[in-house]
Design an enzyme around this catalytic site. Structure first.
Site, short mmCIF file in Angstrom:
data_model
loop_
_atom_site.label_atom_id
_atom_site.label_comp_id
_atom_site.label_asym_id
_atom_site.label_seq_id
_atom_site.Cartn_x
_atom_site.Cartn_y
_atom_site.Cartn_z
N LYS A 263 49.47 30.94 -46.75
CA LYS A 263 48.07 30.92 -47.21
C LYS A 263 47.15 30.35 -46.13
O LYS A 263 47.46 29.29 -45.56
CB LYS A 263 47.94 30.12 -48.51
N HIS B 100 50.39 25.92 -52.47
CA HIS B 100 50.65 27.34 -52.24
C HIS B 100 51.64 27.52 -51.09
O HIS B 100 51.87 26.59 -50.31
CB HIS B 100 49.36 28.10 -51.93
#
Ligand code: NAD
Length: 256
Positions: A147, A143
């Site tokens: 994040k 990600h």
């Protein structure tokens, strides 16, 4: 019926995409709510969730976990269908969601992309078919650098699907964040690795590794629109449905 669709969190990243996807689906947008001071041009803003729930047949909700329990109470009182995508709900919030589902059709999912839900369904079947003693299950996700949690909710969902297919609890077999003298891999473990960098919207690979073969299944989301279009699909499905707690698997007809 046919009052239309409302959006909670309409000024957010998901909210703005949902406006477009509601239009693409040919559905009617009644308006939305957001925090005070937030505005979206050309969209009716309602004073609160109760007013929005009264004006709509179905409410799409991508806001913040702190809003979930209050929204659940308003939705339950109105009996309006609710598509809840907000993540990070505490156990008490989820209890409020279950209570709302006694009075309204509620679709609650950690990931509304059709592709991820298909992978979840396949994961369970693959895990049931591939013996844990021979096929080591590993989940790798990547990600964007902003994040803050790992592994992702979707990666944990994949782990749960594998665990369910094998008839075990994920908590009993999870191996996450290996570092240092870890010892040999435990037979039947479900492993997790998280990569962070750049602006990756979401990548997940489930690998079953045996001595003689590897089977890998990968999902890549390039655009949040994958979640928005799935959520609108869920909203149209939920409209007019009996009260109950549903998932994206139900919307897609993927329940095993
Ligand atoms: P965002 O911060 O861009 O948007 C959230 C919006 O909700 C903001 O405009 C904010 O002002 C508004 N908001 C916050 N609290 C509110 C309240 N009490 N009442 C009304 N409005 C409120 O975030 P985002 O990227 O759009 O994501 C929103 C949520 O959806 C997050 O929890 C995210 O993790 C989740 N999400 C879920 C999926 C899925 O498929 N289930 C996909 C993407 C994002």
């Amino acid at each position: 019926m046919d009052k239309g669709v409302g959006i909670a969190g309409i000024a957010g990243r998901m909210g703005r995409l949902l406006i477009e996807e509601v239009a693409n689906a040919g559905a009617r947008l009644v308006g939305g709510i957001d925090r005070p001071g937030m505005a979206v041009e050309g969209v009716t803003l309602f004073p609160d969730i109760a007013a929005l729930a009264a004006a709509a047949d179905v409410v799409l909700d991508f806001t913040h976990a702190s809003a979930a329990a209050g929204h659940a109470r308003a939705i339950g009182a109105a009996g309006t269908a609710w598509v809840l995508g907000t993540s990070g709900l505490a156990a008490a919030d989820e209890a409020a969601v279950r209570q709302a589902a006694e009075q309204a059709a509620v679709v609650y999912a950690p990931n509304f992309s059709a592709g991820v839900n298909l992978v979840l369904a396949l994961a369970e079947r693959m895990a049931a078919a591939l013996p844990a003693g021979q096929y080591d299950a590993e989940i790798v996700e990547m990600h964007h650098r902003q994040k803050v949690d790992a592994p992702s909710g979707t990666a944990i969902g994949l782990g749960r699907a594998v665990a369910k297919g094998r008839g075990v609890a994920l908590e009993a077999v999870k191996e996450s964040g290996r570092d240092g003298a870890t010892g040999a891999r435990r037979t039947g473990a479900i492993g997790f690795a998280a990569l962070r960098g750049g602006q990756v919207v979401g990548e997940h690979t489930l690998l079953f590794a045996a001595a003689a073969e590897h089977i890998a299944i990968t999902h890549r989301a390039f655009d949040r629109r994958a979640f928005a279009s799935g959520a609108v699909r869920a909203a149209l499905w939920a409209q007019g449905r009996p009260a109950g707690l549903y998932s994206m698997m139900d919307v897609l007809g993927l329940r095993l």
